[in-house]
Design a protein around this motif. Sequence first.
Motif, PDB file in Angstrom:
ATOM      1  N   THR A   1      -7.169  11.675  -5.355  1.00  0.00           N
ATOM      2  CA  THR A   1      -7.694  10.609  -4.639  1.00  0.00           C
ATOM      3  C   THR A   1      -6.904  10.602  -3.190  1.00  0.00           C
ATOM      4  O   THR A   1      -5.938  11.305  -2.885  1.00  0.00           O
ATOM      5  N   SER A   2      -7.720   9.874  -2.252  1.00  0.00           N
ATOM      6  CA  SER A   2      -7.008   9.482  -1.008  1.00  0.00           C
ATOM      7  C   SER A   2      -7.009   8.110  -0.457  1.00  0.00           C
ATOM      8  O   SER A   2      -7.954   7.506  -0.956  1.00  0.00           O
ATOM      9  N   LYS A   3      -6.322   7.823   0.369  1.00  0.00           N
ATOM     10  CA  LYS A   3      -6.217   6.306   1.007  1.00  0.00           C
ATOM     11  C   LYS A   3      -5.803   6.316   2.203  1.00  0.00           C
ATOM     12  O   LYS A   3      -4.530   6.956   2.454  1.00  0.00           O
ATOM     13  N   SER A   4      -6.277   5.558   3.242  1.00  0.00           N
ATOM     14  CA  SER A   4      -5.280   5.313   4.538  1.00  0.00           C
ATOM     15  C   SER A   4      -5.234   3.694   4.634  1.00  0.00           C
ATOM     16  O   SER A   4      -5.974   2.895   4.243  1.00  0.00           O
TER      17      SER A   4
ATOM     18  N   ALA B   1      -8.547  11.719   7.051  1.00  0.00           N
ATOM     19  CA  ALA B   1      -7.897  12.491   5.620  1.00  0.00           C
ATOM     20  C   ALA B   1      -8.620  13.757   5.245  1.00  0.00           C
ATOM     21  O   ALA B   1      -8.208  14.637   4.964  1.00  0.00           O
ATOM     22  N   ALA B   2     -10.026  13.618   5.490  1.00  0.00           N
ATOM     23  CA  ALA B   2     -10.934  14.691   5.094  1.00  0.00           C
ATOM     24  C   ALA B   2     -10.677  15.958   6.014  1.00  0.00           C
ATOM     25  O   ALA B   2     -10.494  17.306   5.566  1.00  0.00           O
TER      26      ALA B   2
ATOM     27  N   GLU C   1      -2.112   8.265   6.218  1.00  0.00           N
ATOM     28  CA  GLU C   1      -2.918   8.763   5.156  1.00  0.00           C
ATOM     29  C   GLU C   1      -2.302   9.601   4.068  1.00  0.00           C
ATOM     30  O   GLU C   1      -1.405  10.235   4.219  1.00  0.00           O
TER      31      GLU C   1
ATOM     32  N   ASP D   1     -12.978   7.382  11.115  1.00  0.00           N
ATOM     33  CA  ASP D   1     -12.038   6.310  10.309  1.00  0.00           C
ATOM     34  C   ASP D   1     -11.056   7.136   9.539  1.00  0.00           C
ATOM     35  O   ASP D   1     -10.855   8.369   9.679  1.00  0.00           O
TER      36      ASP D   1
ATOM     37  N   SER E   1      -2.655  11.267   0.064  1.00  0.00           N
ATOM     38  CA  SER E   1      -3.715  12.150  -0.716  1.00  0.00           C
ATOM     39  C   SER E   1      -2.860  12.470  -2.079  1.00  0.00           C
ATOM     40  O   SER E   1      -1.643  13.016  -1.717  1.00  0.00           O
TER      41      SER E   1
ATOM     42  N   GLU F   1     -10.618   7.653   6.529  1.00  0.00           N
ATOM     43  CA  GLU F   1     -11.056   8.524   5.362  1.00  0.00           C
ATOM     44  C   GLU F   1     -11.686   9.793   5.902  1.00  0.00           C
ATOM     45  O   GLU F   1     -11.300  10.886   5.408  1.00  0.00           O
ATOM     46  N   GLU F   2     -12.271   9.830   7.133  1.00  0.00           N
ATOM     47  CA  GLU F   2     -12.663  11.109   7.867  1.00  0.00           C
ATOM     48  C   GLU F   2     -11.640  11.891   8.263  1.00  0.00           C
ATOM     49  O   GLU F   2     -11.521  12.943   8.212  1.00  0.00           O
TER      50      GLU F   2
END
Length: 301
Positions: free
Chosen positions: A161-164, A121-122, A150, A116, A152, A118-119
């Motif tokens: 913070t991060s968001k897709s 972005a990580a 993505e 997904d 961050s 979030e993963e």
Amino acid sequence: MLNIKKYAAIDIGSNAVRLLISNIIEQKGKPAQFKKSSLVRVPIRLGSDVFVNGEISEDNKVRMLDTMTAFKLLMKSHKVVTYKACATSAMREADNGAELAKLISKKANISIDIIDGEEEAAIIAATDLHSYIKEDKTYLYVDVGGGSTEFSVFHNGNTVTSKSFKIGTVRLLNDMVKNETWHEVERWIKRVTESYDKVDLIGSGGNINKIFKISGKALGKPLTYFYLTSYYNKLQTYNYEERITELDLNQDRADVIIHATRIYLSAMKWSGAKDIYVPKIGLSDGIIKSVYFNTVSSINL
């Protein structure tokens, strides 16, 4: 005494599929070095199928199987010891994405993880990104893909913070992004950056890498908002064919680069950033690092 081994990352995006093979160089008492050995990019535009029709076409299923079979042989020839294959928004949203992953596992013997936003972005955050970040600065990191982007925020060297968001070049090319989604991104960027006096952008993705290369800037030097705006305006004076023949862009880059540039410019405008830094990093680099440091699972060859 050096210990050198090869790891591989497969990035199945909405615009293209990539195989990155890296040498991991270990030396006693020193941090491991990561050196790119080979990068293969195949422009299978899964997003054009999925974002319009909801599934991957028969033609692209065959191309994917052929490509994964070739990637497996390349990894074997390079003597890769372990790999990880990640698929992003196109495979994730395709009605037959899981079915195709099973077919590739059975026929090409390549195991694919559908991840997904979030993963994703990580994993990207596991790259050399932090070596480009100065601890006394604030950055908005923007990774533009075919299906999603993505974002961050980094402040004092840490991720705030991060968001897709489902804004990507292939979606925009197919007119699949509503105005409300743009407004949502604008509100989010303004909200998460408003408390900082100065924000710089960090951009990643094939399109911004290409623009940076064309600019002739030295590595580590930023592109300005003025330069990117000028290039964006220039792109729009050429039609698709002219962008290929006169601007020397690949055919699968020539149609999406305008949309990518619009995303970066919008992020700069809404965050107030005047500069964008372009380190050569992406999901593939993050996969290699994540596998090495055991933050994600991998498959031994």
